[in-house]
Scaffold this motif. Structure first.
Motif, PDB file in Angstrom:
ATOM      1  N   GLN A  27       0.837  -1.185   0.000  1.00 16.45           N
ATOM      2  CA  GLN A  27       0.000   0.000   0.000  1.00 16.45           C
ATOM      3  C   GLN A  27       0.881   1.247   0.000  1.00 16.45           C
ATOM      4  N   PRO A  28       0.467   2.287  -0.730  1.00 16.73           N
ATOM      5  CA  PRO A  28       1.281   3.508  -0.755  1.00 16.73           C
ATOM      6  C   PRO A  28       1.226   4.255   0.572  1.00 16.73           C
ATOM      7  N   ALA A  29       2.317   4.931   0.880  1.00 23.37           N
ATOM      8  CA  ALA A  29       2.351   5.797   2.056  1.00 23.37           C
ATOM      9  C   ALA A  29       1.765   7.152   1.675  1.00 23.37           C
ATOM     10  N   GLU A  30       0.964   7.758   2.560  1.00 17.76           N
ATOM     11  CA  GLU A  30       0.315   9.034   2.292  1.00 17.76           C
ATOM     12  C   GLU A  30       0.909  10.116   3.191  1.00 17.76           C
ATOM     13  N   ILE A  31       1.302  11.224   2.557  1.00 17.46           N
ATOM     14  CA  ILE A  31       1.947  12.325   3.284  1.00 17.46           C
ATOM     15  C   ILE A  31       1.258  13.633   2.900  1.00 17.46           C
ATOM     16  N   GLU A  32       0.840  14.394   3.888  1.00 20.33           N
ATOM     17  CA  GLU A  32       0.257  15.705   3.616  1.00 20.33           C
ATOM     18  C   GLU A  32       1.371  16.675   3.232  1.00 20.33           C
ATOM     19  N   SER A  33       1.205  17.344   2.097  1.00 16.70           N
ATOM     20  CA  SER A  33       2.267  18.225   1.596  1.00 16.70           C
ATOM     21  C   SER A  33       1.662  19.446   0.911  1.00 16.70           C
ATOM     22  N   LEU A  34       2.505  20.447   0.692  1.00 20.98           N
ATOM     23  CA  LEU A  34       2.059  21.733   0.159  1.00 20.98           C
ATOM     24  C   LEU A  34       1.874  21.669  -1.346  1.00 20.98           C
ATOM     25  N   CYS A  35       0.761  22.196  -1.842  1.00 22.21           N
ATOM     26  CA  CYS A  35       0.519  22.310  -3.272  1.00 22.21           C
ATOM     27  C   CYS A  35       1.245  23.545  -3.801  1.00 22.21           C
ATOM     28  N   MET A  36       2.088  23.384  -4.802  1.00 28.24           N
ATOM     29  CA  MET A  36       2.864  24.487  -5.352  1.00 28.24           C
ATOM     30  C   MET A  36       2.066  25.313  -6.355  1.00 28.24           C
ATOM     31  N   VAL A  59       7.318   5.485  -6.933  1.00 28.97           N
ATOM     32  CA  VAL A  59       6.225   6.123  -7.662  1.00 28.97           C
ATOM     33  C   VAL A  59       5.560   7.123  -6.720  1.00 28.97           C
ATOM     34  N   SER A  60       5.568   8.401  -7.106  1.00 30.51           N
ATOM     35  CA  SER A  60       4.946   9.430  -6.275  1.00 30.51           C
ATOM     36  C   SER A  60       3.805  10.087  -7.042  1.00 30.51           C
ATOM     37  N   SER A  61       2.703  10.311  -6.350  1.00 30.83           N
ATOM     38  CA  SER A  61       1.523  10.931  -6.956  1.00 30.83           C
ATOM     39  C   SER A  61       0.981  12.001  -6.008  1.00 30.83           C
ATOM     40  N   PHE A  62       0.831  13.231  -6.518  1.00 30.02           N
ATOM     41  CA  PHE A  62       0.322  14.335  -5.698  1.00 30.02           C
ATOM     42  C   PHE A  62      -1.010  14.811  -6.255  1.00 30.02           C
ATOM     43  N   TRP A  69      -5.141  20.357  -8.944  1.00 31.30           N
ATOM     44  CA  TRP A  69      -3.867  20.098  -9.612  1.00 31.30           C
ATOM     45  C   TRP A  69      -3.301  18.752  -9.175  1.00 31.30           C
ATOM     46  N   SER A  70      -2.694  18.020 -10.094  1.00 25.92           N
ATOM     47  CA  SER A  70      -2.117  16.708  -9.793  1.00 25.92           C
ATOM     48  C   SER A  70      -0.795  16.553 -10.529  1.00 25.92           C
ATOM     49  N   ASN A  71       0.037  15.682 -10.012  1.00 23.68           N
ATOM     50  CA  ASN A  71       1.344  15.441 -10.623  1.00 23.68           C
ATOM     51  C   ASN A  71       1.800  14.039 -10.252  1.00 23.68           C
ATOM     52  N   THR A  72       2.348  13.314 -11.233  1.00 23.92           N
ATOM     53  CA  THR A  72       2.856  11.959 -11.014  1.00 23.92           C
ATOM     54  C   THR A  72       4.303  11.888 -11.486  1.00 23.92           C
ATOM     55  N   GLU A  73       5.156  11.214 -10.719  1.00 22.97           N
ATOM     56  CA  GLU A  73       6.575  11.150 -11.045  1.00 22.97           C
ATOM     57  C   GLU A  73       7.126   9.803 -10.624  1.00 22.97           C
ATOM     58  N   ILE A  74       8.126   9.327 -11.402  1.00 23.74           N
ATOM     59  CA  ILE A  74       8.820   8.082 -11.084  1.00 23.74           C
ATOM     60  C   ILE A  74      10.286   8.390 -10.877  1.00 23.74           C
ATOM     61  N   GLN A  75      10.838   7.904  -9.772  1.00 20.64           N
ATOM     62  CA  GLN A  75      12.252   8.106  -9.474  1.00 20.64           C
ATOM     63  C   GLN A  75      12.934   6.768  -9.262  1.00 20.64           C
ATOM     64  N   SER A  76      14.183   6.690  -9.712  1.00 18.93           N
ATOM     65  CA  SER A  76      14.953   5.468  -9.515  1.00 18.93           C
ATOM     66  C   SER A  76      15.387   5.361  -8.069  1.00 18.93           C
ATOM     67  N   ALA A  77      15.294   4.156  -7.526  1.00 21.23           N
ATOM     68  CA  ALA A  77      15.788   3.901  -6.172  1.00 21.23           C
ATOM     69  C   ALA A  77      16.844   2.808  -6.197  1.00 21.23           C
TER      70      ALA A  77
END
Length: 446
Positions: A27-36, A59-62, A69-77
């Motif tokens: 399950q994804p972890a959910e973090i409250e964060s600021l919308c830019m 995989v991060s999804s805001f 507004w939404s944004n999805t990004e993939i980063q290498s780990a």
């Protein structure tokens, strides 16, 4: 013998799990964060997963409920490799343009014929093709053309000319050199002839500079300076001690421990053996570093494998050593597989694992049937050697002279093994960093 312990590491379940729709615990972890966009609070979801035959990714999804507004990004780990890597491909036709490429965030792309470069950290990592990289560049240049024409027509005309040149390269009409340089060592360029050597593709592995280590976040400049000031322990101080330090498992990325020991190999020299055992996933790995200097001459060791007992011989393969098996038309460049201290049987299994079982370009739905059949045939021939049904010549070629293959007749000569010393070429000295070294002509000033 004393053991030096580093601070303890905690045991944990695997951080990166294989991606699966049936895994209820993933399950994804959910973090409250600021919308830019509107500066209200939104929600970021992070999923740590592993893509089969590729690597670990985040995989991060805001999403923001206030403005939508939404944004999805993939980063290498993925794990940063011990050495950086540079691929230089001579692109001669449309088939070469279609070669698959894995490009990480830290990779730099160059086309010398056009004096063209995509700097490191200017684009996100991607699994694409050479055509895809060029097409992405063309699209990026075309986006600002209307503004350039309004501000400066001459600059816009030059950009149009450059786009035409890129288009010819993308269509395979002009030959060019494609270079991808990645200090993290995690980028790849497809070899369609695997396991045979690709004459058009040159793979060079190198030691990172301190600036590249800082770019990768491995150490700060101040930490590097402090490390240089600290004296290194002598071989006598390390001879009877096992050093232990914390690291991360290369398979599941969970904190683990690495043991390091200085060992004297009979009839050879001292080497440093590092072994990592992961209590979480059970993964084990070992790596060998030469404990001595680069030898004056390179060494080429040729063994004729005639019996199953030959497979039990000890092998020390340094990170500068290349491997070839003429009967299989197989050649592995230096740097691949890293340094290893194992048996001949273990090294052949590692080669099969690298070329057949974990090759990201030959597995999965995107691979061609011909390529899979060629790799499976190579794997079967390796198995025949391991079972004693196929006799072959095994060649270790180490320009640094730091590799070793056990002579079971020592100190007498082995009738099935040939050891040759040779003068290194200029290119081999360049790969070892010897051409720029100056060790003569220094005079002590009063």
């Amino acid at each position: 013998m004393s053991v030096i312990h580093a601070p303890g590491v905690r045991e944990s379940s695997a951080l990166f799990r294989d991606i699966s729709a049936e895994d209820e615990e993933q399950q994804p972890a959910e973090i409250e964060s600021l919308c830019m966009n509107c500066y209200h609070n939104g929600l970021t979801r992070l999923l740590l997963t592993r893509v089969p035959f590729f690597k670990e990714i985040i995989v991060s999804s805001f999403t923001c409920d206030s403005c939508g507004w939404s944004n999805t990004e993939i980063q290498s780990a993925g794990r940063i490799q011990e050495q950086g890597v540079q691929y230089s491909l001579s692109v001669r036709n449309k088939q070469d343009v279609n070669r698959e490429v894995i490009k990480t965030d830290y990779a730099k792309v160059q086309i010398p014929e056009l004096d063209f470069e995509i700097p490191a950290c200017s684009q996100k990592g991607a699994l694409t093709t050479i055509e895809g990289i060029i097409e992405r560049t063309i699209v990026g240049l075309q986006q600002e053309q209307s503004l350039r024409r309004a501000e400066n027509e001459s600059i816009a005309a030059k950009v149009d000319e450059f786009i035409i040149k890129l288009q010819r390269l993308k269509d395979g009409e002009d030959q060019f050199t494609f270079i991808i340089d990645d200090p993290s060592g995690n980028s790849f360029v497809e070899n369609p002839f695997a396991p045979q050597k690709d004459e058009a593709l040159l793979v060079t592995r190198y030691k990172r500079t301190p600036e590249q280590d800082v770019l990768l976040g491995l150490e700060s400049s101040s930490a590097s300076q402090k490390q240089e000031e600290k004296p290194m322990p002598t071989s006598e101080e390390l001879r009877d001690e096992v050093l232990q330090f914390p690291t991360n498992c290369p398979e599941c990325n969970v904190p683990a421990k690495t043991n390091m020991k200085l060992v004297q190999i009979p009839h050879f020299k001292e080497v440093i053996i590092m072994a990592t055992n992961c209590d979480s996933c059970g993964h084990r790995t070992n790596e060998v570093k030469s404990g001595g200097a680069i030898e004056p001459l390179g060494t080429r060791i040729t063994l004729h494998i005639t019996d199953l007992s030959d497979l039990t011989r000890d092998v020390l393969k340094s990170e500068t050593c290349g491997i070839s098996v003429p009967e299989l038309e197989f050649e592995l460049g230096m740097g691949a597989l890293g340094g290893k201290f194992t048996t001949l049987e273990g090294l052949l299994k590692d080669i099969k694992d690298l070329v057949v079982d974990k090759n990201p370009f030959t597995l999965g739905d995107s691979s061609s049937s011909d390529r899979r059949e060629k790799l499976e045939d190579f794997g079967r021939k390796i198995d025949q050697i391991l079972e004693g049904h196929l006799k072959a010549h095994f060649i270790l070629d180490d320009p640094a002279g730091n590799s070793y293959l056990q002579n079971v007749y020592a100190p007498e000569e082995d009738p099935e093994m040939k050891v040759e010393k040779y003068e290194r070429t200029f290119e081999q000295n360049e790969d070892l960093g010897l051409n720029d070294m100056k060790t003569e002509g220094y005079e002590e000033k009063a």
